[in-house]
Design an enzyme around this catalytic site. Structure first.
Site, PDB file in Angstrom:
ATOM      1  CD  GLU A   1      -7.727  55.122  11.670  1.00 46.17           C
ATOM      2  OE1 GLU A   1      -5.914  56.664  11.798  1.00 46.17           O
ATOM      3  OE2 GLU A   1      -7.453  54.224  11.727  1.00 46.17           O
TER       4      GLU A   1
ATOM      5  CE  LYS B   1      -6.574  50.918  10.099  1.00 46.58           C
ATOM      6  NZ  LYS B   1      -5.945  52.220  11.485  1.00 46.58           N
TER       7      LYS B   1
ATOM      8  CB  CYS C   1      -4.355  54.909   9.422  1.00 44.75           C
ATOM      9  SG  CYS C   1      -2.953  56.057  10.217  1.00 44.75           S
TER      10      CYS C   1
HETATM   11  N1  LIG Z   1      -4.107  54.706  13.258  1.00 44.05           N
HETATM   12  C1  LIG Z   1      -3.014  54.391  12.817  1.00 44.05           C
HETATM   13  O1  LIG Z   1      -3.740  53.018  12.350  1.00 44.05           O
HETATM   14  N2  LIG Z   1      -2.424  54.295  12.575  1.00 44.05           N
HETATM   15  C2  LIG Z   1      -1.121  53.496  12.675  1.00 44.05           C
HETATM   16  C3  LIG Z   1       0.130  53.490  12.332  1.00 44.05           C
HETATM   17  C4  LIG Z   1       0.858  54.220  11.219  1.00 44.05           C
HETATM   18  O2  LIG Z   1       0.549  54.237  10.412  1.00 44.05           O
HETATM   19  O3  LIG Z   1       1.340  54.637  11.170  1.00 44.05           O
END
Ligand SMILES: NC(=O)NCCC(=O)O
Length: 350
Positions: free
Chosen positions: A85, A162, A199
């Protein structure tokens, strides 16, 4: 099953100081279809330069690093490669500062990173999934968390955004961009139908489901997440999604610690600090039969090459029939009611 990869690929990985692993999943032989073999490459990496370095130097160092890893992926016959990401930048969203971090944003259509990936894709005849911070010039210059999908011909197949923005810990991403507005696109490539669930979307079973409903056979999950928050969930979520949706899932996480010039707090009464915590890598691939590859290292850059037989998706579908037994009409009807402001849940009382 372990996958034989060329010796020179291991030598190049060793020279480039990154881990290389090869694994494969098998499917049963069928009479009416040939095996549909595809090799995916998952890349996890640290940011080579400190976050204080000039933006252009950081981006360029990341391009060089990825170029070297993609060379090795090509030696291993990778057909589709996915980076982590926001791969062109440190994960600076914890800071809540705008400059210089918003300067890492680029056009998905003709930014330097997309052009760089198009060259890689064409050179190696490889589909490239490039998750970036996008600046959308045609819509008021707004930012998005986007993955650009580039065909092995070098042409841009499209982009996806996203859908779910975290509001947890230091993941202050809502300061920078909004929830994606492109739905759940699936990209038909020469090697199979793919989708990208970025993510935090991995915590949302319906997000995986929609990519699968739209036909994805492989769902990539480029991530940036840290040990204290999510390491206990990491081995379960993408694996469960592969089972539930009769598809392959590819979970990718960055590695290492990133330090920022200015302190920030986490709003939890604890001391101000200058780092996010530890990105624990551990990227892996899960199959629709519930099996998975070992993970890459917790602390080294790495390339995970995995051979999939896409026939396994339909084979598992025929065994378990989740798509057939799912009561989507009923859920759709009930959800449509549940989101109405005057909804009253059917809780029956004595
Ligand atoms: N990049 C991101 O969305 N991280 C959020 C934390 C997670 O989903 O573990």
């Amino acid at each position: 099953m372990s996958l034989d990869l060329p010796r020179r690929a291991f030598e190049a990985a060793c020279q480039g100081d990154f881990e290389l692993q090869g694994h494969g999943f098998e499917a049963a032989e069928e009479q009416m279809r040939r095996p549909q073999l595809v090799r995916v490459g998952l890349v996890q990496n640290k940011t080579p330069l400190p976050a204080e370095a000039p933006v252009v130097e950081q981006v360029s160092a990341l391009h060089r690093r990825i170029e070297a890893i993609v060379e090795v992926a090509a030696m291993c016959g990778v057909n589709i490669i996915c980076f982590q990401e926001a791969w062109t930048m440190p994960f600076a969203f914890c800071t809540r500062e705008k400059l210089p971090w918003t300067e890492f944003a680029e056009s998905a259509e003709d930014g330097i990173t997309t052009r760089f990936c198009q060259k890689l894709a064409k050179k190696h005849s490889m589909v490239v999934i490039s998750p970036i911070l996008e600046r959308d010039r045609d819509h008021g210059d707004v930012l998005w968390n986007t993955a650009v999908v580039i065909s092995n011909s070098g042409a841009i197949l499209g982009k996806t955004r996203k859908n779910h923005i975290p509001r947890v810990g230091d993941f202050n991403e809502s300061t920078y961009y909004m929830e994606g507005n492109l739905g759940h696109p699936v990209f038909q490539t020469q090697f199979g139908r793919i989708a990208v669930n970025i993510c935090y979307g991995r915590h949302h079973p319906l997000n995986w489901l929609m990519y699968s409903i739209n036909g994805a056979e492989i769902i990539f999950n480029p991530s940036a997440t840290i040990g204290t928050l999510s390491e206990s969930l990491w081995p379960i979520e993408a694996r469960n999604a592969a089972i539930a949706n009769h598809c392959f899932t590819c979970a990718i996480n960055r590695v290492g610690e990133e330090h920022f010039p200015n302190e920030f707090t986490s709003g939890d009464g604890k001391k101000a600090h200058q780092d996010f915590g530890y990105f624990y890598g551990s990227s892996y691939v899960a199959a629709p039969d519930g099996s998975r590859t070992p993970g890459l290292s917790r602390n080294r850059d790495g390339l995970l090459v995995t051979e999939l037989d896409l026939n396994l998706c339909r084979q598992m579908n025929d065994v378990w029939n989740f798509k057939m037994t799912g009561r989507y009409e009923m859920y759709a009807r009930e959800l449509a009611e549940a989101v109405k402001p005057n909804y009253s849940p059917p809780i029956l009382k004595e």
